[in-house]
Design a protein around this motif. Structure first.
Motif, short mmCIF file in Angstrom:
data_model
loop_
_atom_site.label_atom_id
_atom_site.label_comp_id
_atom_site.label_asym_id
_atom_site.label_seq_id
_atom_site.Cartn_x
_atom_site.Cartn_y
_atom_site.Cartn_z
N THR A 27 86.60 57.18 -11.28
CA THR A 27 85.48 57.85 -10.57
C THR A 27 84.81 57.69 -9.48
O THR A 27 83.98 57.38 -9.03
CB THR A 27 85.51 59.81 -10.65
OG1 THR A 27 86.78 59.79 -11.29
CG2 THR A 27 84.77 60.34 -10.15
N ASP A 28 84.15 56.49 -10.57
CA ASP A 28 83.10 55.41 -10.44
C ASP A 28 82.96 54.47 -9.68
O ASP A 28 82.44 53.32 -10.36
CB ASP A 28 82.23 56.05 -11.53
CG ASP A 28 82.17 55.32 -12.60
OD1 ASP A 28 83.69 54.97 -12.76
OD2 ASP A 28 81.82 54.85 -14.13
N HIS A 32 82.27 46.38 -4.57
CA HIS A 32 81.27 45.27 -4.12
C HIS A 32 81.99 44.52 -3.14
O HIS A 32 82.77 43.64 -2.96
CB HIS A 32 81.09 44.43 -4.77
CG HIS A 32 80.50 44.80 -6.00
ND1 HIS A 32 79.46 44.64 -6.90
CD2 HIS A 32 80.73 45.20 -6.53
CE1 HIS A 32 79.06 45.04 -7.68
NE2 HIS A 32 79.91 45.90 -8.19
N VAL A 33 81.41 44.18 -1.89
CA VAL A 33 81.82 43.82 -0.12
C VAL A 33 81.50 42.81 0.01
O VAL A 33 79.92 42.45 -0.08
CB VAL A 33 81.87 44.83 0.54
CG1 VAL A 33 82.58 46.12 0.51
CG2 VAL A 33 80.33 45.28 1.24
N ASN A 34 81.82 41.54 0.86
CA ASN A 34 81.28 40.22 1.30
C ASN A 34 80.06 41.01 2.37
O ASN A 34 80.36 41.70 3.42
CB ASN A 34 82.56 40.27 1.99
CG ASN A 34 81.98 38.35 2.54
OD1 ASN A 34 81.41 37.76 1.22
ND2 ASN A 34 82.26 38.63 3.64
N GLU A 35 78.90 40.75 2.64
CA GLU A 35 77.98 40.57 3.39
C GLU A 35 77.55 42.28 3.16
O GLU A 35 77.20 43.07 4.45
CB GLU A 35 78.39 40.59 4.59
CG GLU A 35 78.21 38.65 4.55
CD GLU A 35 77.05 38.28 4.55
OE1 GLU A 35 76.65 38.44 4.81
OE2 GLU A 35 78.28 36.83 4.33
N GLY A 36 77.57 42.90 2.13
CA GLY A 36 77.36 44.51 2.46
C GLY A 36 76.76 44.81 0.80
O GLY A 36 76.85 44.32 0.01
N VAL A 40 79.12 52.71 -4.42
CA VAL A 40 79.75 53.37 -5.64
C VAL A 40 80.48 55.39 -5.87
O VAL A 40 79.95 55.97 -5.06
CB VAL A 40 78.43 53.78 -7.16
CG1 VAL A 40 78.64 54.30 -8.49
CG2 VAL A 40 77.90 52.54 -7.74
N GLY A 41 81.42 55.73 -6.70
CA GLY A 41 82.13 55.90 -6.22
C GLY A 41 83.75 56.65 -5.47
O GLY A 41 83.57 55.57 -4.08
N LYS A 42 84.46 56.77 -4.87
CA LYS A 42 85.74 57.40 -5.07
C LYS A 42 85.58 57.77 -3.21
O LYS A 42 86.26 57.05 -2.21
CB LYS A 42 86.78 58.44 -5.23
CG LYS A 42 87.50 57.39 -6.69
CD LYS A 42 88.16 59.07 -7.11
CE LYS A 42 89.28 57.86 -8.03
NZ LYS A 42 90.68 58.91 -8.15
N VAL A 43 84.30 58.97 -3.59
CA VAL A 43 83.80 59.39 -1.76
C VAL A 43 83.61 58.39 -0.94
O VAL A 43 83.75 58.46 0.19
CB VAL A 43 82.76 59.96 -2.03
CG1 VAL A 43 82.30 60.72 -0.73
CG2 VAL A 43 83.49 61.27 -2.32
N LYS A 44 82.31 57.85 -1.24
CA LYS A 44 81.81 57.06 -0.96
C LYS A 44 83.13 55.17 -0.85
O LYS A 44 83.05 55.29 0.45
CB LYS A 44 80.98 56.02 -1.07
CG LYS A 44 79.86 56.50 -1.83
CD LYS A 44 78.70 56.73 -0.96
CE LYS A 44 77.22 57.44 -0.42
NZ LYS A 44 76.76 57.51 0.72
N PHE A 45 84.05 55.30 -0.94
CA PHE A 45 85.20 53.76 -1.32
C PHE A 45 86.38 54.62 -0.40
O PHE A 45 86.15 53.68 0.74
CB PHE A 45 85.59 53.75 -2.87
CG PHE A 45 86.95 52.45 -2.06
CD1 PHE A 45 86.68 51.23 -2.62
CD2 PHE A 45 88.44 53.15 -1.75
CE1 PHE A 45 87.30 50.97 -2.27
CE2 PHE A 45 89.24 52.31 -1.39
CZ PHE A 45 88.84 50.90 -1.89
N THR A 115 87.69 49.34 -12.19
CA THR A 115 86.03 50.52 -11.85
C THR A 115 85.39 49.88 -11.31
O THR A 115 84.23 50.09 -11.23
CB THR A 115 86.12 50.82 -13.65
OG1 THR A 115 86.43 48.82 -13.81
CG2 THR A 115 86.88 51.53 -14.57
N ARG A 116 86.33 48.33 -10.63
CA ARG A 116 85.32 46.98 -10.13
C ARG A 116 85.68 46.66 -9.36
O ARG A 116 87.04 46.02 -9.66
CB ARG A 116 84.67 46.97 -10.89
CG ARG A 116 83.92 45.30 -9.57
CD ARG A 116 83.00 44.69 -10.78
NE ARG A 116 83.73 43.46 -10.99
CZ ARG A 116 84.66 42.52 -10.35
NH1 ARG A 116 84.12 42.19 -9.93
NH2 ARG A 116 85.28 42.09 -11.50
#
Length: 131
Positions: A27-28, A32-36, A40-45, A115-116
């Motif tokens: 859930t949390d 971490h993306v290249n150049e970004g 945090v979280g499934k919603v943002k993902f 988790t990451r």
């Protein structure tokens, strides 16, 4: 088990199945993306995946997955085979350009979930290919 969740994640990516990708994540989850920025979280993902699916059509090949002995970390190396379908923000204009880009992802794993996710690729190489 650890290897399976990473394989399931990439299988879902290649199938274009965002819901199945999200099922592999805690859930949390930290993304971490290249150049970004870190998301945090499934919603943002999920929002990131929707954006990426709008702008890009990608399939990953030549996949190699490595997992630590204790099963808490994993890494994958692969090739991104893509088509740039819609202009992404300040990036060059999309005209259906194809690209082939080596990339890698690193994972932290806990209780059968990711988790990451940290993803790296050479942005300069991608820019050269779509220019």
């Amino acid at each position: 088990m650890s290897r399976n969740v990473v394989q399931d994640y990439f299988d879902a990516f290649n199938a274009g199945d965002v819901e199945a990708m999200l099922a592999c994540l805690s859930t949390d989850v930290e993304h971490h993306v290249n150049e970004g920025q870190i998301r945090v979280g499934k919603v943002k993902f999920g929002e990131f995946c929707a954006h990426m699916n709008h702008c890009y059509d990608e399939t990953l090949t030549d996949m190699v997955i490595l997992v630590s002995e204790d099963g808490t970390r994993a890494a994958a190396e692969y090739v991104v085979n893509g088509t740039y379908k819609a202009t992404d923000g300040e990036l060059p204009a999309a005209r259906g350009q194809s690209y082939r880009l080596p990339a890698g992802s690193f994972f932290t794993l806990k209780d059968g979930q990711i988790t990451r996710v940290t993803t790296y690729y050479n942005l300069s190489d991608w820019l050269r290919q779509v220019a």
